[in-house]
Motif scaffolding. Structure first.
Motif, PDB file in Angstrom:
ATOM      1  N   ARG A 134       0.849  -1.198   0.000  1.00 18.77           N
ATOM      2  CA  ARG A 134       0.000   0.000   0.000  1.00 18.77           C
ATOM      3  C   ARG A 134       0.880   1.243   0.000  1.00 18.77           C
ATOM      4  NH1 ARG A 134      -5.458  -0.466   1.790  1.00 18.77           N
ATOM      5  NH2 ARG A 134      -6.083  -2.644   2.075  1.00 18.77           N
ATOM      6  N   HIS A 135       0.428   2.258  -0.718  1.00 17.79           N
ATOM      7  CA  HIS A 135       1.151   3.529  -0.764  1.00 17.79           C
ATOM      8  C   HIS A 135       0.191   4.660  -0.422  1.00 17.79           C
ATOM      9  CE1 HIS A 135       4.828   1.861  -2.495  1.00 17.79           C
ATOM     10  NE2 HIS A 135       4.078   1.180  -3.341  1.00 17.79           N
ATOM     11  N   PRO A 136       0.556   5.523   0.514  1.00 19.30           N
ATOM     12  CA  PRO A 136      -0.310   6.662   0.837  1.00 19.30           C
ATOM     13  C   PRO A 136      -0.276   7.688  -0.293  1.00 19.30           C
ATOM     14  CG  PRO A 136       1.763   6.868   2.004  1.00 19.30           C
ATOM     15  CD  PRO A 136       1.789   5.518   1.335  1.00 19.30           C
ATOM     16  N   ASP A 137      -1.250   8.570  -0.299  1.00 22.02           N
ATOM     17  CA  ASP A 137      -1.293   9.609  -1.326  1.00 22.02           C
ATOM     18  C   ASP A 137      -0.004  10.430  -1.337  1.00 22.02           C
ATOM     19  OD1 ASP A 137      -3.812   8.627  -1.636  1.00 22.02           O
ATOM     20  OD2 ASP A 137      -4.871  10.495  -1.189  1.00 22.02           O
ATOM     21  N   SER A 138       0.593  10.617  -0.154  1.00 20.03           N
ATOM     22  CA  SER A 138       1.814  11.431  -0.064  1.00 20.03           C
ATOM     23  C   SER A 138       2.957  10.831  -0.874  1.00 20.03           C
ATOM     24  CB  SER A 138       2.240  11.593   1.396  1.00 20.03           C
ATOM     25  OG  SER A 138       2.475  10.322   1.999  1.00 20.03           O
ATOM     26  N   TYR A 139       2.976   9.515  -1.000  1.00 16.67           N
ATOM     27  CA  TYR A 139       4.017   8.863  -1.812  1.00 16.67           C
ATOM     28  C   TYR A 139       3.941   9.357  -3.256  1.00 16.67           C
ATOM     29  CZ  TYR A 139       6.249   5.076  -4.490  1.00 16.67           C
ATOM     30  OH  TYR A 139       7.021   4.353  -5.368  1.00 16.67           O
ATOM     31  N   PHE A 140       2.739   9.416  -3.796  1.00 20.27           N
ATOM     32  CA  PHE A 140       2.550   9.861  -5.175  1.00 20.27           C
ATOM     33  C   PHE A 140       2.695  11.382  -5.288  1.00 20.27           C
ATOM     34  CE2 PHE A 140      -0.036   5.989  -4.569  1.00 20.27           C
ATOM     35  CZ  PHE A 140       0.673   5.145  -5.406  1.00 20.27           C
ATOM     36  N   GLU A 141       2.286  12.095  -4.254  1.00 19.71           N
ATOM     37  CA  GLU A 141       2.437  13.553  -4.269  1.00 19.71           C
ATOM     38  C   GLU A 141       3.901  13.955  -4.429  1.00 19.71           C
ATOM     39  OE1 GLU A 141       0.309  15.864  -4.416  1.00 19.71           O
ATOM     40  OE2 GLU A 141      -1.603  15.149  -3.600  1.00 19.71           O
ATOM     41  N   ASP A 142       4.803  13.264  -3.758  1.00 19.43           N
ATOM     42  CA  ASP A 142       6.231  13.577  -3.857  1.00 19.43           C
ATOM     43  C   ASP A 142       6.729  13.403  -5.291  1.00 19.43           C
ATOM     44  OD1 ASP A 142       6.309  14.132  -1.168  1.00 19.43           O
ATOM     45  OD2 ASP A 142       7.136  12.180  -0.587  1.00 19.43           O
ATOM     46  N   ILE A 143       6.270  12.354  -5.954  1.00 23.15           N
ATOM     47  CA  ILE A 143       6.676  12.122  -7.345  1.00 23.15           C
ATOM     48  C   ILE A 143       6.061  13.179  -8.255  1.00 23.15           C
ATOM     49  CG2 ILE A 143       6.641  10.477  -9.263  1.00 23.15           C
ATOM     50  CD1 ILE A 143       6.400   8.246  -7.111  1.00 23.15           C
ATOM     51  N   LEU A 144       4.806  13.502  -8.012  1.00 25.11           N
ATOM     52  CA  LEU A 144       4.135  14.525  -8.813  1.00 25.11           C
ATOM     53  C   LEU A 144       4.841  15.869  -8.689  1.00 25.11           C
ATOM     54  CD1 LEU A 144       0.409  13.606  -8.101  1.00 25.11           C
ATOM     55  CD2 LEU A 144       1.617  13.352 -10.277  1.00 25.11           C
ATOM     56  N   ASN A 145       5.365  16.174  -7.521  1.00 27.27           N
ATOM     57  CA  ASN A 145       6.112  17.419  -7.347  1.00 27.27           C
ATOM     58  C   ASN A 145       7.365  17.435  -8.217  1.00 27.27           C
ATOM     59  OD1 ASN A 145       4.273  18.496  -5.532  1.00 27.27           O
ATOM     60  ND2 ASN A 145       5.341  17.691  -3.739  1.00 27.27           N
ATOM     61  N   GLU A 146       8.005  16.284  -8.361  1.00 29.64           N
ATOM     62  CA  GLU A 146       9.185  16.197  -9.240  1.00 29.64           C
ATOM     63  C   GLU A 146       8.778  16.393 -10.696  1.00 29.64           C
ATOM     64  OE1 GLU A 146      12.206  13.165  -8.534  1.00 29.64           O
ATOM     65  OE2 GLU A 146      11.040  12.498  -6.787  1.00 29.64           O
ATOM     66  N   ILE A 147       7.665  15.804 -11.081  1.00 28.37           N
ATOM     67  CA  ILE A 147       7.188  15.978 -12.453  1.00 28.37           C
ATOM     68  C   ILE A 147       6.803  17.429 -12.702  1.00 28.37           C
ATOM     69  CG2 ILE A 147       5.424  15.265 -14.121  1.00 28.37           C
ATOM     70  CD1 ILE A 147       5.259  12.580 -12.599  1.00 28.37           C
ATOM     71  N   ASP A 148       6.204  18.054 -11.709  1.00 33.17           N
ATOM     72  CA  ASP A 148       5.818  19.456 -11.821  1.00 33.17           C
ATOM     73  C   ASP A 148       7.032  20.332 -12.109  1.00 33.17           C
ATOM     74  OD1 ASP A 148       3.641  21.556 -11.355  1.00 33.17           O
ATOM     75  OD2 ASP A 148       5.187  22.210  -9.953  1.00 33.17           O
ATOM     76  N   ARG A 149       8.141  20.039 -11.443  1.00 33.24           N
ATOM     77  CA  ARG A 149       9.364  20.818 -11.671  1.00 33.24           C
ATOM     78  C   ARG A 149       9.956  20.531 -13.052  1.00 33.24           C
ATOM     79  NH1 ARG A 149       9.936  19.553  -6.105  1.00 33.24           N
ATOM     80  NH2 ARG A 149      11.213  17.704  -6.563  1.00 33.24           N
ATOM     81  N   ALA A 150       9.732  19.325 -13.563  1.00 30.94           N
ATOM     82  CA  ALA A 150      10.264  18.963 -14.883  1.00 30.94           C
ATOM     83  C   ALA A 150       9.425  19.540 -16.021  1.00 30.94           C
ATOM     84  CB  ALA A 150      10.329  17.442 -15.016  1.00 30.94           C
ATOM     85  N   LEU A 151       8.193  19.956 -15.710  1.00 30.46           N
ATOM     86  CA  LEU A 151       7.298  20.513 -16.728  1.00 30.46           C
ATOM     87  C   LEU A 151       6.821  21.890 -16.273  1.00 30.46           C
ATOM     88  CD1 LEU A 151       5.130  17.347 -17.498  1.00 30.46           C
ATOM     89  CD2 LEU A 151       6.910  18.315 -18.959  1.00 30.46           C
ATOM     90  N   PRO A 152       7.711  22.875 -16.253  1.00 31.40           N
ATOM     91  CA  PRO A 152       7.336  24.212 -15.766  1.00 31.40           C
ATOM     92  C   PRO A 152       6.274  24.855 -16.657  1.00 31.40           C
ATOM     93  CG  PRO A 152       9.466  24.276 -16.863  1.00 31.40           C
ATOM     94  CD  PRO A 152       9.105  22.832 -16.742  1.00 31.40           C
ATOM     95  N   GLY A 153       5.521  25.747 -16.074  1.00 33.26           N
ATOM     96  CA  GLY A 153       4.478  26.448 -16.817  1.00 33.26           C
ATOM     97  C   GLY A 153       3.297  26.723 -15.923  1.00 33.26           C
ATOM     98  N   THR A 154       2.222  27.179 -16.534  1.00 32.14           N
ATOM     99  CA  THR A 154       1.005  27.491 -15.791  1.00 32.14           C
ATOM    100  C   THR A 154      -0.073  26.465 -16.101  1.00 32.14           C
ATOM    101  OG1 THR A 154       0.242  28.939 -17.579  1.00 32.14           O
ATOM    102  CG2 THR A 154       1.525  29.955 -15.808  1.00 32.14           C
TER     103      THR A 154
END
Length: 423
Positions: A134-154
């Motif tokens: 099982r993975h908590p939502d926070s596990y995926f949130e951390d990865i999503l934050n990395e993707i967010d930084r890799a795809l800058p924009g609005t």
């Protein structure tokens, strides 16, 4: 000696297969195959492949044994397996354990068909011999934050990701050429390390209106039919994914090696049938997914896609590195599908919420997320076999002392269970 087995042994001799006597294990194996065929009369998805005696399939359709009788026969067969001796080499020991666990799984599936309700984790353990973490939502949130930084924009991240990915869609008129070249590369890399039957072959069809992205229908005699679903846009990375996963060194190779080494050389009839909802599927899907990085270690996949597939697809090779970096991050969200399926099938969320969760945490487009929920409806906890299967296979192969390709090939041609990957 049983009459059906006499026919089988004669056919095996003509086909150049090992002729096996009517030992207790061979008789058990025959009964097992017939029970799987019997379940298939109640569950259209259960028998994924069968290339044993055609009259057994005809008999199953004619008899249509009731589920309660199938369960009773399977219980008696389980007792016979427990009492049987497994004298011989390691494969013979693994065979006995394989049959024991496959029969247990069959009984669990029968109970589900009779109306038994299992939680997601109970079902995956009963059917596939494994439970996904099982993975908590926070596990995926951390990865999503990395993707967010890799795809800058609005704008929302999923919209930025979709816009980014659109540049890497394979045009429909180039799809066949891209896949053909990917298949040729995957086959060549596999043949460098594994010896396959000389006449192995598969054909590819492009289809629509399916709940999956690709499917291998193994037909026996070292032949497969591979179908690719074109309902959704196909991105350039799917060429290598599907060519490896469905073909080389994935499902096609797995089934061909089982047929060659266990059916033809040893006469083990149980491997002429593949019950989809069984422990065998975790091995099949896990080796197919892990086989991608076995075939393309390190930076070799990026180089092949950039230098070969991007030009064939008419895409800009200068963007391949950026696409690979983002893809690597998104791949780390693989377990998000398990969490969505677990919550959906446990009745904690409805279809709309499951699709929304997939869009949020798995970076799936709304249409792809909706399609995935229909996969959950049909295949349920089967989803664990892709990610957990890959992780267990990877851990097993890379913990061995031998060459990675050699260990991978030995696993493909063996009846090892998922629980055996942890040993």
């Amino acid at each position: 000696m049983r009459g059906a087995l006499v026919v089988l042994l004669a056919a095996a001799a003509l086909a150049g297969q090992a002729v096996q006597p009517a030992t207790p294990m061979n008789n058990i194996a025959e009964q097992y195959v017939k029970l799987v065929l019997a379940v298939g009369q109640h569950d259209a998805d259960y028998v994924d492949a069968f290339y044993g005696p055609a009259e057994w399939k005809t008999d199953a359709a004619r008899q249509k044994v009731p589920l309660a009788d199938i369960d009773a026969k399977a219980a008696r067969l389980g007792t016979a397996i427990a009492a049987a001796r497994d004298d011989g080499d390691e494969l013979a020991r693994l065979r006995r354990e394989y049959l024991r666990r496959q029969v247990e799984s069959l009984r669990a599936r029968v109970k589900m068909l009779q109306g038994a309700k299992l939680t997601f984790d109970e079902e995956s353990q009963a059917l596939y011999d494994a439970v996904a973490p099982r993975h908590p939502d926070s596990y995926f949130e951390d990865i999503l934050n990395e993707i967010d930084r890799a795809l800058p924009g609005t704008g929302p991240l999923i919209d930025r990701y979709d816009a980014f990915r659109r540049k890497f869609i394979v045009p429909p008129d180039r799809l066949s050429r891209v896949f053909d070249r990917a298949i040729a590369e995957c086959r060549g890399r596999t043949l460098t390390h594994l010896t396959l039957p000389a006449d192995e072959h598969f054909t590819v069809e492009y289809v629509k209106n399916k709940p999956w992205s690709g499917y291998n229908w193994y037909q026996g005699k070292f032949r497969s039919l591979i179908q690719v679903n074109t309902d959704l846009p196909i991105y350039i990375d799917r060429a290598v994914d599907l060519a490896c996963h469905e073909g080389y060194p994935g499902h096609h190779v797995y089934n061909a090696l089982l047929e060659q080494h266990l059916v033809r050389e040893r006469g083990w009839i149980e491997f002429t049938i593949y019950p989809l909802f069984s422990p065998q599927s975790l091995i099949a899907e896990g080796t197919a997914n892990y086989g991608i990085e076995v075939a393309f270690p390190g930076a070799e996949r990026l180089a092949f896609e950039r230098d070969v597939l991007f030009p064939i697809a008419g895409l800009d090779p200068s963007q391949a590195d950026a696409y690979a970096r983002v893809r690597t991050l998104v791949d780390r969200l693989a377990y998000a599908g398990n969490e969505a399926a677990r919550r959906y099938l446990n009745g904690e969320i409805d279809r709309a919420a499951a699709a929304a969760w997939m869009s949020r945490y798995a970076m799936s487009s709304p249409k792809a997320a909706e399609q995935r929920t229909h996969f959950f409806d049909t295949y349920r906890s089967y989803v664990i076999n892709y990610n957990l299967g890959k992780d267990l296979v990877k851990q097993y192969v890379e913990s061995r002392r031998g060459n990675r390709w050699d260990e991978f090939g030995r696993l493909l041609a063996s009846p090892r269970l998922p629980s055996g990957l942890r040993n």
